[in-house]
Design an enzyme around this catalytic site. Structure first.
Site, PDB file in Angstrom:
ATOM      1  N   CYS A  37       0.839  -1.193   0.000  1.00 19.06           N
ATOM      2  CA  CYS A  37       0.000   0.000   0.000  1.00 19.06           C
ATOM      3  C   CYS A  37       0.885   1.259   0.000  1.00 19.06           C
ATOM      4  CB  CYS A  37      -0.899   0.000   1.230  1.00 19.06           C
ATOM      5  SG  CYS A  37       0.020   0.067   2.783  1.00 19.06           S
TER       6      CYS A  37
ATOM      7  N   ARG B 245      12.836  -5.284   5.587  1.00 17.13           N
ATOM      8  CA  ARG B 245      13.720  -4.890   4.488  1.00 17.13           C
ATOM      9  C   ARG B 245      15.075  -4.512   5.092  1.00 17.13           C
ATOM     10  NH1 ARG B 245      13.878   0.425   1.873  1.00 17.13           N
ATOM     11  NH2 ARG B 245      14.062   0.357  -0.389  1.00 17.13           N
TER      12      ARG B 245
ATOM     13  N   ALA C 248       3.109   1.485   2.934  1.00 14.25           N
ATOM     14  CA  ALA C 248       4.267   0.586   2.835  1.00 14.25           C
ATOM     15  C   ALA C 248       5.389   1.247   2.035  1.00 14.25           C
ATOM     16  CB  ALA C 248       3.863  -0.725   2.174  1.00 14.25           C
TER      17      ALA C 248
ATOM     18  N   HIS D 253       6.171   6.094  -2.371  1.00 11.72           N
ATOM     19  CA  HIS D 253       7.495   6.644  -2.692  1.00 11.72           C
ATOM     20  C   HIS D 253       7.350   8.140  -2.976  1.00 11.72           C
ATOM     21  CE1 HIS D 253       8.181   2.452  -4.697  1.00 11.72           C
ATOM     22  NE2 HIS D 253       8.286   2.368  -3.388  1.00 11.72           N
TER      23      HIS D 253
HETATM   24 FE1  CFM Z   1      13.448   0.945  -6.119  1.00 15.20          FE
HETATM   25 FE2  CFM Z   1      12.893  -1.414  -6.579  1.00 15.20          FE
HETATM   26 FE3  CFM Z   1      11.584  -0.041  -4.696  1.00 15.20          FE
HETATM   27 FE4  CFM Z   1      14.175  -0.655  -4.346  1.00 15.20          FE
HETATM   28 FE5  CFM Z   1      13.474  -2.886  -2.951  1.00 15.20          FE
HETATM   29 FE6  CFM Z   1      12.254  -3.660  -5.280  1.00 15.20          FE
HETATM   30 FE7  CFM Z   1      10.867  -2.351  -3.388  1.00 15.20          FE
HETATM   31 MO1  CFM Z   1      11.720  -4.840  -2.953  1.00 15.20          MO
HETATM   32  S1  CFM Z   1      14.853  -0.710  -6.354  1.00 15.20           S
HETATM   33  S2  CFM Z   1      13.131   1.140  -3.951  1.00 15.20           S
HETATM   34  S3  CFM Z   1      15.223  -1.601  -2.690  1.00 15.20           S
HETATM   35  S4  CFM Z   1      11.508   0.156  -6.790  1.00 15.20           S
HETATM   36  S5  CFM Z   1      13.712  -4.668  -4.068  1.00 15.20           S
HETATM   37  S6  CFM Z   1      12.521  -3.349  -7.507  1.00 15.20           S
HETATM   38  S7  CFM Z   1      10.292  -4.004  -4.577  1.00 15.20           S
HETATM   39  S8  CFM Z   1      11.844  -2.951  -1.579  1.00 15.20           S
HETATM   40  S9  CFM Z   1       9.753  -0.498  -3.507  1.00 15.20           S
END
Ligand code: CFM
Length: 471
Positions: free
Chosen positions: A51, A85, A54, A180
């Site tokens: 979500c 993580r 998250a 993000h």
């Molecule tokens: Fe960028 Fe990623 Fe992500 Fe990532 Fe990750 Fe990921 Fe993620 Mo898992 S590089 S920040 S450190 S988009 S591996 S492919 S899914 S935590 S949100």
């Protein structure tokens, strides 16, 4: 050429596509339109997506090492976003503790603002060394209309340090990707530029979009430093609140994960005029290219060639040895987003080809980069669910599945070699030296002795008198 998952909802066909002979996308619904992505999950689909909360708490805000990470919501939201993580730092406060206002039924009925204020004051008194309090909003507290922004302001006046309120309620976007974005915007608005340090920053950089998963930064920071560059801030692996406050001083932003962190680079470009370059810090060619691009910006080309030559000479014998063992293998990569396209080239450097690719929350730009690199006939699937992944593993039988812990045991049960690309079982995997670790783990997965036993079992039994008669 069409590919349909049998075990899926009919609406999901637009999320499945093959790369056609003309290099174009051929979608599962029979049209040539591009793969559907970054849209709401189909009702009834047991998605693996996270979500908005998250993406904000777990991915962008969580790695900040000296902030109190406080969830305004039920205990479950805090628990399930904590510790999974491995975004490491040189201290472990951010990994060791999680904080929550612990909203219960009564608080939902009567409001949780007082409880939130109390939680911030208590947490900050308990941990006086923390440099800020990061407060993350959740679905429940957003739905009842708690004014977290106002509470944060009040709390800031009381505790005398930044209280950063993230409006990252879970339902806000279609996946963690929105989180993000909220994380970037909030940190930019509330922290970046809040201190104006003195000094010469003409040879300084920020590394944006690396989260120091299993110490990835150890594989590339020394390379940028060997060029003579000073790293001001990492966004957000191994970063402190004070680093974030001065990151606007950098001469150049180097953007690695181009899904979770381009937002802050863009905002810095707009407000401070900071230029940025997009790079991939995985794989030999990509890492070398990243160093060359950074060096070209500062006029340090000769030094970059020396650094690259030294590193490549060190690792090449290992890579050559692994390539012989891995050559010709067909790979299925399923990651959150950009790692899929970051790794296609890396796998080719090891002699392997990506024939199936999937992301949980990739956007059109991620899928374009994937489509440009995969071979004809490769399959791409957006936001796959478990029955779909199972069907792909059974029907396409990749030699290797690079994915995450959620899929690990499915792969093992189906007898498909697996490597954990999200949190890395060993790692680090970035940079030149990390690639040797990656190759070693792939080799271990592919050549584990257990596969010999499985293959022996799978061999048809020799024909006997009884067998011939159907016994
Ligand atoms: Fe960028 Fe990623 Fe992500 Fe990532 Fe990750 Fe990921 Fe993620 Mo898992 S590089 S920040 S450190 S988009 S591996 S492919 S899914 S935590 S949100």
């Amino acid at each position: 050429m069409q590919f349909k998952c049998n075990q899926t909802l009919p609406e999901r066909a637009i999320h499945i596509a093959l790369k056609g002979p003309d290099g174009k996308c051929q979608r599962g619904d029979g049209t040539g339109c591009f793969i559907a992505n970054n849209v709401a999950t189909t009702p009834g689909d047991m998605t693996e997506r996270g979500c908005t909360y998250a993406g904000c708490r777990g991915v962008v805000g969580g790695p900040v090492k000296d902030a109190i990470q406080l969830t305004h919501g039920p205990i479950g939201c805090a628990f399930f976003s904590w510790g999974y993580r491995p975004h490491l730092a040189d201290s472990d406060f951010h990994m060791k503790y999680t904080f929550v206002s612990d909203m219960n039924e009564t608080n939902i009925v009567f409001g949780g603002e007082k409880k939130l204020l109390q939680s911030i004051i208590e947490a900050s008194a308990e941990f006086p060394d923390a440099k800020a309090v990061f407060v993350y909003n959740t679905c429940s507290t957003a739905l009842i209309g708690d004014d977290g922004r106002d509470v944060a302001k009040q709390a800031e006046a009381i505790i005398g340090k930044p209280v950063v309120f993230f409006e990252c309620e879970g339902f806000r976007g279609v996946s963690q990707s929105m989180g993000h974005h909220v994380g970037n915007e909030t940190i930019f608005r509330q922290l970046v530029g809040s201190i104006e340090p003195e000094g010469d920053f003409s040879r300084s950089i920020n590394i944006i979009g690396d989260y120091n998963i299993k110490n990835d930064i150890r594989t590339f920071e020394y390379l940028f430093e060997a060029l003579g560059l000073q790293i001001i801030a990492r966004f957000t692996g191994n970063v402190s609140v004070d680093d974030l406050k001065i990151m606007h001083k950098a001469a150049l932003n180097i953007v690695h994960c181009q899904r979770s962190a381009t937002y802050i680079a863009d905002m810095m470009k707009e407000k401070y005029g900071t230029p940025s370059i997009n790079v991939t810090l995985w794989g030999i060619r990509n890492m070398a290219q990243a160093l060359r691009a950074a060096a070209a910006f500062f006029g340090l080309e000769t030094r970059a060639e020396e650094v690259i030559a030294h590193e490549v000479t060190r690792i090449q014998p290992y890579i050559d040895a692994y390539r012989q063992r891995l050559h010709g293998k067909r790979v299925f990569i399923y990651q959150g987003g950009p790692r899929v396209w970051h790794w296609i080239e890396l796998l080719r450097e090891l002699g392997m080809e990506t024939e199936t690719a999937a992301t949980t929350f990739g956007h059109t730009d991620d899928y374009e980069k994937i489509f440009n690199q995969i071979p004809e006939g490769a399959l791409v699937i957006d936001n796959p669910n478990v029955p779909e992944i199972e069907e792909i593993l059974n029907r396409r039988r990749p030699d290797l599945f690079i994915s995450g812990n959620k899929e690990r045991y499915l792969a093992y049960k189906l007898g498909v070699p697996f490597v954990n690309g999200h949190t890395y079982d060993t790692g680090p995997y970035a940079g030149f030296v990390g690639m040797v670790n990656f190759a070693r783990d792939i080799d271990k997965a592919l050549h584990a002795p257990v596969w010999n036993i499985l293959h022996q079992r799978a061999r048809p039994a020799p024909a006997t008198h009884h067998a011939a008669h159907g016994f």
